[in-house]
Design an enzyme around this catalytic site. Structure first.
Site, PDB file in Angstrom:
ATOM      1  N   ASP A 287       0.850  -1.213  -0.028  1.00 50.04           N
ATOM      2  CA  ASP A 287      -0.123   0.002   0.172  1.00 50.04           C
ATOM      3  C   ASP A 287       0.775   1.136   0.136  1.00 50.04           C
ATOM      4  O   ASP A 287       1.822   1.653   0.947  1.00 50.04           O
ATOM      5  CB  ASP A 287      -1.168  -0.008   1.249  1.00 50.04           C
ATOM      6  CG  ASP A 287      -1.786   1.256   1.689  1.00 50.04           C
ATOM      7  OD1 ASP A 287      -1.745   2.133   0.850  1.00 50.04           O
ATOM      8  OD2 ASP A 287      -2.464   1.292   2.627  1.00 50.04           O
TER       9      ASP A 287
ATOM     10  N   HIS B 193      -4.003   4.510   6.930  1.00 46.80           N
ATOM     11  CA  HIS B 193      -3.011   4.201   6.081  1.00 46.80           C
ATOM     12  C   HIS B 193      -1.667   4.295   6.566  1.00 46.80           C
ATOM     13  O   HIS B 193      -1.517   5.017   7.197  1.00 46.80           O
ATOM     14  CB  HIS B 193      -3.076   4.767   4.459  1.00 46.80           C
ATOM     15  CG  HIS B 193      -4.063   4.184   3.751  1.00 46.80           C
ATOM     16  ND1 HIS B 193      -4.077   3.182   2.908  1.00 46.80           N
ATOM     17  CD2 HIS B 193      -5.213   4.973   3.655  1.00 46.80           C
ATOM     18  CE1 HIS B 193      -5.305   3.078   2.293  1.00 46.80           C
ATOM     19  NE2 HIS B 193      -6.085   4.072   2.744  1.00 46.80           N
TER      20      HIS B 193
END
Lengths: 556, 556
Positions: free
Chosen positions: B193, B367
């Site tokens: 990610d 995130h």
């Protein structure tokens, strides 16, 4: 005479971002502070520039005594040419501000010569019953003014745009003493910049940028390409100074970068070391590690120099893998997508991009944060307070801040939006009758193109020249348009007359698409602008008319 | 068999933001990870949702063995219904992920029943030559997975979306040990990610939000209205827990808020204290200081509950001056203007708004920041690295980060965009042949409306149903349309047939304008959406056709 009332009449910039313009009226005399523009929202397709509706001033034309400009940013001076076309009153501003105004006036064909009067901090402007004192403040552009406006009912202090830079690049401090003096004297009304009321603490000094830029000069292995606002003269000074120390030459790229650097150099505000300048056409002839480029286009404007370099479509600069591109400016809200798109293009060139999604690493704001706003409130301790230069949410916060800081002194704070008015008389202050305001949309040439014949296009006259909508379906994968573009028009020409013209126009659009690189074709912003420019040129040449042109690009 | 190659085929989400979808192929077997959607750019008018072009998978339909979903965010599951319509393969996901998928599937009319298989961390999914192990990771939505994918050529680790929350709300830690184990075992390829590769340091734990929210519960004098993503189950838990402690009732407002809170409650993921819920219709009946509202619409979506409350057009909640509105979510780039517009509306209601222009005070990201990304790289130390989930600039930065951290271990990092492929065989890894990708635009009902009959509208078929452009000139000052709206259409009906219909359609648009409040009329986003919704309903009813409808609003 003592029965007269004082009216504060914002015509733009309050409750909205940009096109600052504020009128102050006492009886039969009006002075106007700033006449700015705003960049239009994406929803307002086909429009380049938006300026305030000056109807109120035009209707009172015999009363308008002066236009006073606080500083040279476009949101304060970008509407001056349109203002003067309707109201040729004396204009006051500092040397830099007026030079930037003149640059814009050259693009216009004014019937009468403008009456520009240079002022310096400490000067007083007499205009009807008003005496306006010019006060030096620090801001991201040099030569910025606050105004001390003496009226028959008392003193109004207008901060202009400011921050309190205690270590300014030019060593000319923010005139705190003058604000203190006003406060002691007694201030009827304070109008203060609300831009950064959301930010805690103090805004950093422009000097804080230097070590961060210095680090990049050390690290850069190839060309160092720095994009900043061309009006940030101090930022350009950093770029030049560090280039000298590191043995790089500096090229200015982009129309505004070239002209503003020349203007500020001529005024002695920008010091250009000897033998440091590089002509744009020589950039690729010099070893990469000896080159620094100062370039305009920080906001991803589709036709700007930086945007064209990003898609490798600039005649003087082609990025290479070891080059470094630095965005030394804030992201103006609403511009995120075009800016990130531009950064992605630069990354595809293989160049390193230094930017900040949230806190640009090599930028400081030009506007005062909360602690500075409090300081001004505490120094001026006005009877009435009216926040200016902000959206509604910011004006409300600033009014709240004032009641926290000097609530005991202030009779009342007024959150007033453009079109509303504040009326002060012997009995006190209150909201007055609204006046006509609005946005006038201007459809000019593209940003970096010479604007040959700028026209004010009031959208009420849409029916006169009509509109043309080229509709292009672009295949996302191939970047190609698979069918000939559709063109829809209305109110432009009768259908029979136009059918041949529209056939040709479809070919014009098709050619624009063919002549664009695959990378450009995937960038809607760039394509909309290119299609609009080419099609406008074609239609204007064929018909001498200027319909509104709004390219609609569909991805398939 | 050992001559077979492994292909990594991103169909969406790499080099763009949203619509994540990645295929992994070995010989005649394909597994697909996620099938998400993206929200369209403003330039793509008249489109609500964009999903990946699944052509590659459809052309290889007999090879596709499974769709594996990492978590329940729309950019990972929003395309599942469209995917299943074309490829009814087994779908794997955690209980929450599947429940959110089923909620969307109810809006669609699938011919065959979907084959949904619930998995838990530790479970293995067998699909052709692949064995996929489910690994628990922490993220802003609960029940998120990373995947350990065993292939005949070696182990692929896909992180999914993650952050490393060391103090997660549900006390189930990120499975660091599994990543360490994979690293020891030897990993052929890591897919990780890249969303927050621009952020230094570590992302804060969701627990860091609590004291900040707590402070607001203490300060709020009237109603406390908190807007967050409905899928942020942990955030909803904070809201409920603090409401209980402070003696407030909680009402959920907005369609997604109501359904997601119910789903997560039913799954035992959201704990709702007894006797705390308040029905929406009772909000205004309870003393303001006893009310907390959790509401959807953080991004200023024009028809969302929060946007409607902002313009005082919601049947169950009307803001009052002492109320407090909290935006507990990040601003997704590109949404700044609608969000600030919404905040300005709330400020006009007199309510206090707590939000963050840059750092939302009551939000943490889901995130991983740079230090977490480094940690994963160091634990997994893969042979090949391919950053996923990011725009080009982010993928490049992540690849650079990998060479800094584990450069000695990594043979090569590949920056691959959607449509490009990575091919690995016994000789090594290299870029392979491109495959067909693209964006499919879907013109559905508005966000909060029940979507009765969602249609996939491939813009290649524009000529079938044509398009309708209502053009409305709104006077900025009065907020009124001064002339009857113009309507331009093409490819929709022959001109004769349509002229009566278009006359009526103009009246429909005029009525929509009349029935909107002055405040709504100054908000282009809201007006575009309202006009589109009403006009679509009218045209669909009259003609059973679904032309593309793109309202163009001009300010005059």
């Amino acid at each position: 005479m003592s029965d007269q009332k004082l009216q504060i009449i914002p015509l733009g910039g309050l409750g909205e971002f940009g096109m600052n313009c504020l009128a102050i009226r006492y009886g039969d005399d009006i002075i106007v502070i700033d006449a700015g523009m705003m960049f239009p929202d994406a929803e307002l397709m086909g429009v380049d520039v938006v300026i305030p509706d000056f109807t109120y001033l035009v209707e009172n034309r015999e009363k308008v005594r002066a236009l006073i400009l606080t500083h040279g940013h476009e949101d304060h001076i970008g509407g001056v040419a349109f203002f003067l076309r309707q109201l040729n009153v004396p204009v006051y501003g500092t040397a830099l501000t007026l030079a930037l105004v003149e640059r814009r006036l050259e693009e216009h064909d004014l019937e009468e010569d403008p009456k520009l009067h240079e002022v310096k901090p400490g000067d007083e402007i007499e205009a009807g019953p008003f005496t306006v004192e010019c006060v030096h403040v620090t801001h991201s552009i040099t030569s910025s003014l606050a105004l001390g406006i003496r009226t028959p009912l008392g003193l109004i202090v207008h901060t202009g745009d400011f921050k309190i830079d205690q270590t300014p690049m030019d060593d000319i401090p923010f005139d705190l003493h003058k604000f203190a003096e006003y406060g002691r004297e007694g201030v009827l009304l304070l109008l203060s910049d609300s831009t950064n009321v959301d930010r805690a603490g103090f805004t950093e000094s422009e000097r804080a940028v230097r070590p961060r830029l210095e680090d990049l000069y050390r690290r850069a292995q190839g060309r160092l390409v720095i994009s900043c606002f061309s009006s940030s003269v101090h930022r350009l000074q950093h770029i030049l100074d560090l280039a000298k120390e590191s043995g790089r030459k500096v090229a200015f790229l982009g129309r505004s970068m070239l002209s503003v650097s020349e203007i500020s150099h001529n005024l002695g505000l920008l010091h250009i070391p000897d033998n440091i300048l590089l002509r744009p056409q020589d950039i690729m002839q010099v070893p990469a590690e000896k080159v620094c480029v100062a370039i305009s286009g920080t906001q991803g404007e589709p036709m700007s120099a930086m945007a064209r370099v990003a898609v490798d479509n600039h005649k003087h600069l082609s990025l290479r893998p070891r080059d470094m591109v630095v965005l030394s400016a804030r992201i103006i809200p609403g511009n995120e997508k075009p800016i990130y798109r531009m950064i992605n293009h630069v990354a595809r060139r293989g160049a390193e991009v230094v930017y900040g999604s949230m806190n640009p690493p090599v930028h400081v704001s030009g506007h005062a944060s909360v602690e500075e706003l409090k300081l001004i409130l505490a120094l001026v301790k006005p009877q009435y307070f009216m926040p200016v230069h902000g959206e509604y949410r910011q004006l409300v916060k600033h009014a709240k801040l004032a009641s926290d800081v000097v609530g005991a002194h202030i009779d009342e704070s007024f959150v007033i939006e453009s079109g509303e008015t504040l009326v002060i008389d012997k009995r006190g202050a209150k909201k007055g009758e609204p006046v006509t305001v609005g946005r006038v949309c201007i459809d000019s040439g593209s940003v970096d193109e010479v604007v040959e014949d700028m026209v004010i296009r009031d959208r009420r006259h849409l029916s006169e020249d009509g509109f043309v909508l080229p509709i292009i379906a672009i295949n996302k994968h191939t970047g190609k348009s698979e069918t000939l573009p559709e063109i829809v028009s209305r109110g432009f020409k009768s259908l029979e007359d136009a059918s041949d013209l529209m056939k040709e126009a479809r070919q014009v659009v098709a050619r624009t698409l063919e002549n664009s690189s695959a990378e450009e074709r995937t960038d809607w912003g760039v394509m909309q602008e290119k299609i609009r420019t080419d099609l406008r040129r074609f239609i204007n040449k064929q018909t001498s008319r200027r319909p509104l042109i709004m390219p609609v690009i569909l991805e398939v």
